[in-house]
Design a protein around this motif. Structure first.
Motif, PDB file in Angstrom:
ATOM      1  N   ASP A   1      68.308  71.005  91.739  1.00 11.45           N
ATOM      2  CA  ASP A   1      68.433  72.455  91.633  1.00 11.45           C
ATOM      3  C   ASP A   1      69.636  73.075  92.642  1.00 11.45           C
ATOM      4  O   ASP A   1      69.941  74.250  92.279  1.00 11.45           O
TER       5      ASP A   1
ATOM      6  N   GLY B   1      72.399  71.792  92.603  1.00  9.53           N
ATOM      7  CA  GLY B   1      73.686  71.226  91.887  1.00  9.53           C
ATOM      8  C   GLY B   1      74.218  69.860  92.334  1.00  9.53           C
ATOM      9  O   GLY B   1      75.260  69.381  92.295  1.00  9.53           O
TER      10      GLY B   1
ATOM     11  N   GLU C   1      72.417  80.553  88.853  1.00  8.60           N
ATOM     12  CA  GLU C   1      72.526  80.848  87.413  1.00  8.60           C
ATOM     13  C   GLU C   1      71.971  82.299  87.459  1.00  8.60           C
ATOM     14  O   GLU C   1      70.853  82.611  87.972  1.00  8.60           O
TER      15      GLU C   1
ATOM     16  N   PRO D   1      75.928  77.337  93.564  1.00  6.57           N
ATOM     17  CA  PRO D   1      75.977  78.101  92.276  1.00  6.57           C
ATOM     18  C   PRO D   1      74.619  78.686  91.895  1.00  6.57           C
ATOM     19  O   PRO D   1      73.726  77.756  91.800  1.00  6.57           O
TER      20      PRO D   1
END
Length: 116
Positions: free
Chosen positions: A10, A12, A27, A25
């Protein structure tokens, strides 16, 4: 509100960064607007972890947090009691199952009574 990160995937694959300006990052989460007729709501009476006090619990709401807050406010004002609306659930203080069920059906929601 940011969704919680539960595993390394989760994040990355990044566990730690020494860069002070680094941000994970994220989403973008799109708000889903589901019509009232397609909402499948359940109305129950709950006494667990509430010191023996009964609350009417409305679960199964799918949509934006603003819509949930608006529906929670409508139900609380029509019943004349307090409560809260968060995490897809609406909590109404007291036993108002029949009244909440009729109000939801008048608003066009597909609601059912569940539990004992």
């Amino acid at each position: 509100m940011k969704p919680k990160k539960k595993s390394l995937e989760d994040l990355g694959g990044i566990m730690y960064s020494t860069d002070p300006d680094f941000e994970y990052p994220v989403e973008p989460v799109e708000a889903i607007n589901i019509p009232n007729q397609q909402q499948d709501l359940r109305v129950t009476l709950d006494r667990k972890n509430r010191g023996g006090k009964a609350v009417t619990l409305v679960t199964g709401f799918k949509g934006s947090d603003e819509d949930l807050q608006q529906l929670g406010k409508l139900l609380k004002t029509r019943c004349g009691v307090g409560g809260s609306a968060k995490d897809g659930e609406i909590i109404i203080q007291g036993d108002f199952r029949e009244k909440v069920l009729s109000l939801l059906q008048k608003e066009g929601y597909k609601a059912k009574r569940s539990g004992g």
